[in-house]
Every structure is written in C-alpha cells, then in structure tokens.
Design a protein around this motif. Structure first.
Motif, PDB file in Angstrom:
ATOM      1  N   ILE A 177       0.840  -1.198   0.000  1.00 16.77           N
ATOM      2  CA  ILE A 177       0.000   0.000   0.000  1.00 16.77           C
ATOM      3  C   ILE A 177       0.875   1.248   0.000  1.00 16.77           C
ATOM      4  O   ILE A 177       1.823   1.361   0.778  1.00 16.77           O
ATOM      5  N   LYS A 178       0.531   2.204  -0.859  1.00 16.75           N
ATOM      6  CA  LYS A 178       1.242   3.474  -0.913  1.00 16.75           C
ATOM      7  C   LYS A 178       0.231   4.613  -0.959  1.00 16.75           C
ATOM      8  O   LYS A 178      -0.719   4.587  -1.750  1.00 16.75           O
ATOM      9  N   THR A 179       0.432   5.631  -0.117  1.00 18.23           N
ATOM     10  CA  THR A 179      -0.463   6.795  -0.096  1.00 18.23           C
ATOM     11  C   THR A 179      -0.082   7.751  -1.218  1.00 18.23           C
ATOM     12  O   THR A 179       1.089   8.102  -1.375  1.00 18.23           O
ATOM     13  N   ILE A 180      -1.072   8.183  -1.994  1.00 17.48           N
ATOM     14  CA  ILE A 180      -0.791   9.103  -3.093  1.00 17.48           C
ATOM     15  C   ILE A 180      -1.420  10.482  -2.886  1.00 17.48           C
ATOM     16  O   ILE A 180      -1.055  11.431  -3.579  1.00 17.48           O
ATOM     17  N   ALA A 181      -2.353  10.604  -1.946  1.00 19.11           N
ATOM     18  CA  ALA A 181      -2.946  11.919  -1.662  1.00 19.11           C
ATOM     19  C   ALA A 181      -3.528  11.924  -0.265  1.00 19.11           C
ATOM     20  O   ALA A 181      -4.120  10.936   0.175  1.00 19.11           O
ATOM     21  N   LYS A 182      -3.366  13.062   0.420  1.00 13.95           N
ATOM     22  CA  LYS A 182      -3.925  13.246   1.763  1.00 13.95           C
ATOM     23  C   LYS A 182      -4.746  14.533   1.803  1.00 13.95           C
ATOM     24  O   LYS A 182      -4.752  15.324   0.859  1.00 13.95           O
ATOM     25  N   GLY A 183      -5.433  14.723   2.933  1.00 10.10           N
ATOM     26  CA  GLY A 183      -6.143  15.982   3.153  1.00 10.10           C
ATOM     27  C   GLY A 183      -7.404  16.160   2.343  1.00 10.10           C
ATOM     28  O   GLY A 183      -7.848  17.300   2.135  1.00 10.10           O
ATOM     29  N   LEU A 184      -8.002  15.072   1.885  1.00 12.49           N
ATOM     30  CA  LEU A 184      -9.260  15.169   1.159  1.00 12.49           C
ATOM     31  C   LEU A 184     -10.421  15.337   2.144  1.00 12.49           C
ATOM     32  O   LEU A 184     -10.200  15.406   3.359  1.00 12.49           O
ATOM     33  N   LYS A 185     -11.650  15.400   1.628  1.00 10.94           N
ATOM     34  CA  LYS A 185     -12.813  15.668   2.482  1.00 10.94           C
ATOM     35  C   LYS A 185     -13.765  14.474   2.489  1.00 10.94           C
ATOM     36  O   LYS A 185     -14.780  14.465   1.815  1.00 10.94           O
ATOM     37  N   THR A 186     -13.388  13.458   3.244  1.00 10.96           N
ATOM     38  CA  THR A 186     -14.172  12.224   3.328  1.00 10.96           C
ATOM     39  C   THR A 186     -14.333  11.598   1.942  1.00 10.96           C
ATOM     40  O   THR A 186     -15.446  11.502   1.408  1.00 10.96           O
ATOM     41  N   PRO A 187     -13.251  11.149   1.320  1.00 14.01           N
ATOM     42  CA  PRO A 187     -13.322  10.581  -0.031  1.00 14.01           C
ATOM     43  C   PRO A 187     -14.062   9.242  -0.043  1.00 14.01           C
ATOM     44  O   PRO A 187     -13.863   8.405   0.828  1.00 14.01           O
ATOM     45  N   VAL A 188     -14.919   9.075  -1.054  1.00 15.84           N
ATOM     46  CA  VAL A 188     -15.703   7.838  -1.137  1.00 15.84           C
ATOM     47  C   VAL A 188     -15.682   7.201  -2.522  1.00 15.84           C
ATOM     48  O   VAL A 188     -16.056   6.035  -2.671  1.00 15.84           O
ATOM     49  N   GLY A 189     -15.270   7.928  -3.548  1.00 16.93           N
ATOM     50  CA  GLY A 189     -15.225   7.375  -4.901  1.00 16.93           C
ATOM     51  C   GLY A 189     -13.970   7.823  -5.620  1.00 16.93           C
ATOM     52  O   GLY A 189     -13.487   8.937  -5.393  1.00 16.93           O
ATOM     53  N   VAL A 190     -13.419   6.962  -6.496  1.00 17.33           N
ATOM     54  CA  VAL A 190     -12.157   7.298  -7.163  1.00 17.33           C
ATOM     55  C   VAL A 190     -12.108   6.667  -8.553  1.00 17.33           C
ATOM     56  O   VAL A 190     -12.599   5.566  -8.769  1.00 17.33           O
TER      57      VAL A 190
END
Length: 292
Positions: A177-190
């Motif tokens: 697992i690798k994090t590619i983005a932080k600080g979103l607003k309750t992400p639910v779809g990508v």
C-alpha cells in the motif's frame, strides 16, 4: 284530460333522461380516476426517472440491499454489493440472480482486474477482498481506513478511498500500500482518466482532481453530497450526487449538468458500453439508462 296526461308523461320522461345523463357523467369520472390511480408505484417512479430529455430508462434490477458498488464482467454479468447484508449479488445475462460472495461486514466498492478477479472493499473490516471467478474469497489487503470506492489505474494498481483518514492509496499486485494523496474531504469514490489524472468524490463536499504530478485541486463544488459512484466514459466524467438524488456530468470547463434525476438514495454508478447503471439505496434497485 288526455292532454294533461301527455304533458305529465313528457315531464317524467325528461327527468329520467337527465338522471341517466348525470349517472353517465359520474361513471365516466370514476373510470378516469380509476385509470389514473391504476399505475403502480414502480411505474410512477419509472416515469419520474425519465424526466431528462436525453436519457431513457430501459431496465430495472430489483431486490438489492443498500447497493453501493456495481461492476460488470467480460461475459456481461452484473455484480452489485449489498452493504446491509454483507454480500455481492450476481445477475447473469438471462436475469438469473445468485449470491456470488457473502460473509462480509459492509461491502462497498467493486472492481475487476485483468485476470477477472473481483475486488471488494469492506468498509467495516478495513480490508480488500479478492474473489476468484469461481467464488474463492481471500484478503488481498488490510490495515485500511474504512475503504469505500475502488478502481484500477492504468498500471493495474488498485486505487482505494480511505474515507476516515481522508486519503487515496494505491495497492500493487503484491498487496503493498502506498499513499498518493492526503487531506481530502471524506473521499468515497475514485477513478483515473486516460491522462493519469485521478478524480475523487468527497462525501463532505466537492469533486477533487489529483493530477499526474500529485497536485490536488477542487474542480466542482456544485454537488450537495457526492456519493461513492464515479465513472468516466471517454472524455466525460460522471458522478452521483447522493444529497440531491441525481447523477451529474462534469464538463471540460468544470461546469456541471444533471443527466439523471429523482433517484432516492443515489449511491452507486457505473458506465459500461455507453450504458449508465445507477444504484438506489432507497429503492434497493439498479436502474439502467441509455441515451435517447
């Protein structure tokens, strides 16, 4: 005397004819009301869902339980995650329903890999399941944070929304697992487009874009409450607005337009072969649309 009887006869005959005429009018009104009220709730809902001039409702799949994710395999079978019953339902091309997988806590996003394995995010267990074509289930990745929407990028890595930690992560084939983005607003779809840009629906508001260089920006704030469903059809981006009960298209200039309306509990979305599939929590249904 005869003349008097004749007059009385004429008066009585006129009264009878008027009375019959009134009864006929009354009966016609009852028939009209009855015909109008004979529509079933399903037919009324279907009529409401066809209000958009450009989309036509062509099919409805029923009997789901909080449908959250939708996927279609290479044979044309439909897969739907049932959040509230911890299962995934399969509907084959002939319309036969079966339970493809169960024993999960809160299955959300669905995605197929190139080897035809189905991946399921389990929101409450913080894991991703991999399910083979014959239904064998195993844990592909764990240690996530309420994973919700998932999809594959062009490199074959699984993109995952970590709802509670406000992150987007990617998981390679080995499960790293690798994090590619932080600080979103309750992400639910990508979803990733052909230019390697990643688009995210944020339940707390707005649609985000993560460019190929990692820059995060908001491209639309027109959504009341974006849901899990997000899909790309060619160069067109679509996402569900759970709070407004509709599906919106985001144009190249970041303006939005409503393409499907009146879907209660609008959560799931998939576009496949120019056909739009929309999952409704309120109705326990998946509605299928094509352009008129």
């Amino acid at each position: 005397m005869r003349k008097l009887f004749y007059i009385i006869y004429i008066i009585l005959l006129s009264s009878i004819l008027i009375s019959c005429s009134n009864k006929k009018d009354s009966n016609e009104s009852i028939i009209k009301v009855s015909a109008s009220s004979s529509l079933t709730n399903s037919e009324i809902k279907d009529s409401q869902k066809e209000r958009d001039d450009n989309m036509k409702l062509v099919k409805t799949y029923n009997n789901f339980h909080s449908p959250t994710g939708i996927a279609i395999d290479n044979e044309g079978s439909l897969y739907v995650s049932n959040w509230s019953t911890g299962s995934v339902t399969k509907v084959d091309k002939d319309g036969n329903y079966s339970t493809f997988a169960d024993g999960m806590n809160a299955p959300a996003g669905l995605a197929f890999d190139a080897e035809k394995n189905l991946y399921v995010s389990d929101y409450s267990s913080d894991v991703i399941y991999r399910i083979s074509k014959d239904g064998q289930k195993n844990i592909f990745a764990k240690g996530l944070h309420t994973p919700t929407g998932i999809s594959f990028n062009h490199e074959g890595e699984l993109l995952v929304t970590n709802r509670s930690s406000n992150e987007i992560v990617r998981i390679d084939k080995s499960g790293e697992i690798k994090t590619i983005a932080k600080g979103l607003k309750t992400p639910v779809g990508v979803m990733e487009d052909n230019n390697y840009n990643i688009f995210v629906t944020n339940y707390s508001g707005g649609i985000s874009k993560i460019s190929s260089d990692g820059n995060v920006s908001t491209i639309s704030s027109d959504f009341k409450t974006p849901g899990v469903g997000i899909s790309i059809n060619g160069n067109e981006l679509f996402a569900v607005d759970n709070g407004a009960g509709c599906v919106r298209k985001i144009n190249a200039d970041n303006s939005t337009e409503t393409v499907i309306d009146n879907i209660g509990g609008c959560v799931a979305l998939l576009i496949h072969n120019d056909t739009i599939y929309v999952g409704s929590w309120s109705d326990g249904a998946v509605y299928v649309y094509v352009k008129k």
